[in-house]
Design a protein around this motif. Structure first.
Motif, mmCIF file in Angstrom:
data_model
loop_
_atom_site.group_PDB
_atom_site.id
_atom_site.type_symbol
_atom_site.label_atom_id
_atom_site.label_comp_id
_atom_site.label_asym_id
_atom_site.label_seq_id
_atom_site.Cartn_x
_atom_site.Cartn_y
_atom_site.Cartn_z
ATOM 1 N N SER A 90 0.856 -1.192 0.000
ATOM 2 C CA SER A 90 0.000 0.000 0.000
ATOM 3 C C SER A 90 0.884 1.231 0.000
ATOM 4 O O SER A 90 2.062 1.171 0.366
ATOM 5 C CB SER A 90 -0.911 -0.008 1.235
ATOM 6 O OG SER A 90 -1.542 1.244 1.417
ATOM 7 N N GLY A 92 0.737 5.100 1.652
ATOM 8 C CA GLY A 92 0.047 5.969 2.593
ATOM 9 C C GLY A 92 -0.273 5.316 3.919
ATOM 10 O O GLY A 92 -0.668 5.994 4.860
ATOM 11 N N LEU A 93 -0.108 4.007 4.037
ATOM 12 C CA LEU A 93 -0.394 3.301 5.287
ATOM 13 C C LEU A 93 0.905 3.044 6.039
ATOM 14 O O LEU A 93 1.885 2.566 5.466
ATOM 15 C CB LEU A 93 -1.102 1.978 4.992
ATOM 16 C CG LEU A 93 -1.389 1.050 6.197
ATOM 17 C CD1 LEU A 93 -2.256 1.771 7.215
ATOM 18 C CD2 LEU A 93 -2.072 -0.225 5.719
ATOM 19 N N ALA A 112 -3.148 5.983 8.674
ATOM 20 C CA ALA A 112 -3.226 6.357 7.267
ATOM 21 C C ALA A 112 -2.846 7.829 7.165
ATOM 22 O O ALA A 112 -3.409 8.673 7.865
ATOM 23 C CB ALA A 112 -4.624 6.131 6.713
ATOM 24 N N THR A 116 -4.980 7.066 0.866
ATOM 25 C CA THR A 116 -4.235 5.816 0.894
ATOM 26 C C THR A 116 -4.727 4.890 -0.206
ATOM 27 O O THR A 116 -5.928 4.712 -0.396
ATOM 28 C CB THR A 116 -4.392 5.140 2.268
ATOM 29 O OG1 THR A 116 -3.913 6.030 3.284
ATOM 30 C CG2 THR A 116 -3.612 3.849 2.337
#
Length: 362
Positions: A90, A92-93, A112, A116
């Protein structure tokens, strides 16, 4: 954890070393493991944050697998014998912890940061919050099923705890804090325990706080655990700078941290009694017996169960492959159509649930 890579290793209950694996781009030194869990069959799951300099790395490898160099989050599965089976990613996490729930869900906590994505697809919109506390549920193949995140001030979810039906996480926030319909509107530095259903629905919130006006007075939780009889425990620390002291409020009670504390770190352990821990699986879990195991064409469930009980068999990656009703004395579940390998046997009625691993060998 390593200098440039995340390391995963298995050690037996007798201290015997079994295997060591690693993930991350060696040249970039930005991959860190944060949390790990295992299922009842022995598969290993880990999460952490990652990143790499595109000038130094084409991608971020995990054994023979890889994820993009721009990823910030990884969730990886290794088999009982250390083989990389899949890795998810992922942007943004920023994760903190991972746990398995009944060998049917993977639960990840963290934060987050801004919009995300999950493997290039839009996933979580934080609605302009700089950093939202996040708890997300994934299937056993690492695909997201649900996510719950906070609104309001900056927040971060830390360690997880769970029983057969409920999830808890420790959260820090600078307030105000909102998740679902639960709102903590006041400003201040909060450490909180959030209770959720297995579908990610918030059910209650307990908190400790220090007043925002107490300049340079910060509070953080570092973990939460369940004890017996529905008791919960949380631990963390308060940092008081400039010898000002802090007041720590645990909802209806409080205690003062004096200004003469030196150094200005004060650790705390708090007890929540009782915690609504949901349905206990203790009695039915203790009574579950299934034989033969390993099995060939069928496995016999030998236990008394209420009318309406049923058995399910799941694959290790979370796919339901068989479901059958049980009589009052249990019953026989046919496994002749299943391939050789490990499965999870589940017995459930309206109020209780039990599981055990089985091995099918034809």
């Amino acid at each position: 954890m390593g200098n440039a890579q995340a390391y995963f290793w298995k050690i037996g209950s007798d201290g015997t070393f079994h295997w060591l694996r690693s993930g991350g781009c060696v040249e970039s030194a930005k991959t860190r493991a944060r949390g790990a869990a295992s299922d009842r069959i022995g598969n290993f799951y880990a999460t952490g944050f990652t990143g790499a300099d595109p000038a130094l790395c084409d991608d971020t490898p995990f054994g023979p697998l890889s994820i993009p160099v721009t990823a910030t989050f990884f969730l990886v599965k290794l088999s009982n014998d250390g083989v990389f089976e899949w890795v998810r990613w992922s942007q943004g996490l920023n994760p903190t912890d991972v746990e398995t729930l009944n060998d049917s869900l993977l639960i990840v906590s963290g934060s987050a940061i801004g919009p995300t994505t999950f493997e290039g697809q839009d996933w979580i919109n934080t609605d302009g919050v700089g950093q939202s506390a996040l708890v997300a549920g994934f299937n056993m193949s690492g695909e997201p099923i649900w996510s719950t995140h906070s609104l309001g001030g900056n927040a971060y979810a830390y360690r997880l705890a769970m029983d057969s039906t409920r999830i808890w996480t420790a959260i820090d926030s600078d307030g105000p804090f909102q998740v679902g319909q639960i709102l903590q509107p006041d400003s201040g530095y909060y450490t909180m325990i959030l209770g959720m259903t297995r579908q990610g629905e918030p059910t209650w919130l307990a908190h400790i706080n220090t007043e925002l006006g107490e300049a340079s007075c910060y509070i953080e939780s570092t973990g939460f655990a369940l004890g017996g009889n529905g008791v919960g425990y949380t631990t963390g620390y308060v940092l008081s700078e400039n010898q000002i002291g802090c007041t720590l409020d645990w909802q209806s009670g409080s205690f003062d941290i004096p200004s003469e504390v030196d150094p200005y770190w004060t650790y705390f352990v708090a007890r929540l009694n009782p915690v609504p821990v949901g349905i206990s699986e203790g009695s039915i879990q203790r009574r579950l017996r299934a034989f033969p195991n390993p099995c060939d064409d069928a496995v016999r469930i030998d236990m008394d169960v209420p009318r309406g009980s049923f058995a399910r068999i799941w694959t290790t990656d979370g796919r339901l492959v068989l479901e059958d009703g049980l009589s009052a004395e249990g019953g026989t579940v046919q496994t002749d159509a299943l391939r050789n390998g490990y499965y999870l046997l589940e017995v459930q009625n309206a109020g209780e649930r039990a599981t055990m691993p089985i091995l099918v060998q034809h």
